[in-house]
Write an enzyme that holds these catalytic residues in place. Structure first.
Site: not given
Ligand code: COA
Length: 160
Positions: A17, A41, A90, A128
């Site tokens: 990140h 989650k 990624r 994560s």
């Molecule tokens: N390096 C390391 N890990 C990374 C990464 C990076 N560069 N990019 C992503 N990851 C990991 C994250 O840590 C996460 O790990 P986990 O699943 O083991 O926890 C995984 O990859 C998925 O990441 P991400 O897609 O960013 O999921 P998230 O839960 O962190 O974020 C939101 C998703 C919060 C951005 C999305 O659910 C959201 O926008 N929510 C708000 C509600 C909303 O508007 N919903 C409608 C969306 S259309």
């Protein structure tokens, strides 16, 4: 001034990140790292703990602000007067989900532009939950997360 939001659950923030955040600061005037609860989650760290990890890990970047939101990302973006959303890509496996989110966010608010950044290839396998799992089994995660997060995970999992 171009403001961008980098949303995620950051449970916990990893070097992957931070790689994306650093790249984003070379493009945008302000990058808001925005923590939210992903309803699918069960988190290990509270939002406050995660905000604390991110603030500490990004303290040397002038252009980075840290915040949190509940509800829709597009509403938070409006509140912050931002139109850019940053997402990390990624691997090809991220693409389908990311495309869906980007298109849906644009459907919800037309001005939203999603920018995809690729982290250094050494972080492409990182997420994560894998970090939490290794930490939970007492494995070494010092190459994947800042030392503060490493220590806090050891406390969470009662590892001495
Ligand atoms: N390096 C390391 N890990 C990374 C990464 C990076 N560069 N990019 C992503 N990851 C990991 C994250 O840590 C996460 O790990 P986990 O699943 O083991 O926890 C995984 O990859 C998925 O990441 P991400 O897609 O960013 O999921 P998230 O839960 O962190 O974020 C939101 C998703 C919060 C951005 C999305 O659910 C959201 O926008 N929510 C708000 C509600 C909303 O508007 N919903 C409608 C969306 S259309």
């Amino acid at each position: 001034m171009t403001k961008a939001i980098y949303p995620g659950s950051f449970d916990p923030i990893t070097y992957g990140h931070l790689d994306i955040i650093e790249r984003a600061t070379t493009i945008f005037d302000e990058v808001i790292v925005a923590v939210t609860q992903n309803l699918t989650k069960t988190p290990v760290f509270t939002i406050e703990e995660r905000l604390n990890h991110i603030s500490e890990s990004t303290k040397d970047y002038d252009r980075v602000k840290v915040g949190c939101f509940s509800g829709l990302l597009v509403d938070f973006a409006r509140q912050e007067n931002a139109t850019v959303v940053i997402r990390g890509l990624r691997a090809v496996s991220d693409f389908e989900y990311e495309l869906q989110m980007a298109l849906m966010n644009r459907r919800l608010r037309e001005e939203i532009v999603t920018v995809f950044l690729m982290p250094n290839e050494k972080f492409t396998y990182l997420n994560s939950s894998i970090v939490r799992e290794i930490a939970g089994h007492g494995g070494d995660i010092s190459n994947f997360v800042p030392s503060m997060v490493d220590e806090q995970l050891k406390i969470k999992f009662k590892i001495t």
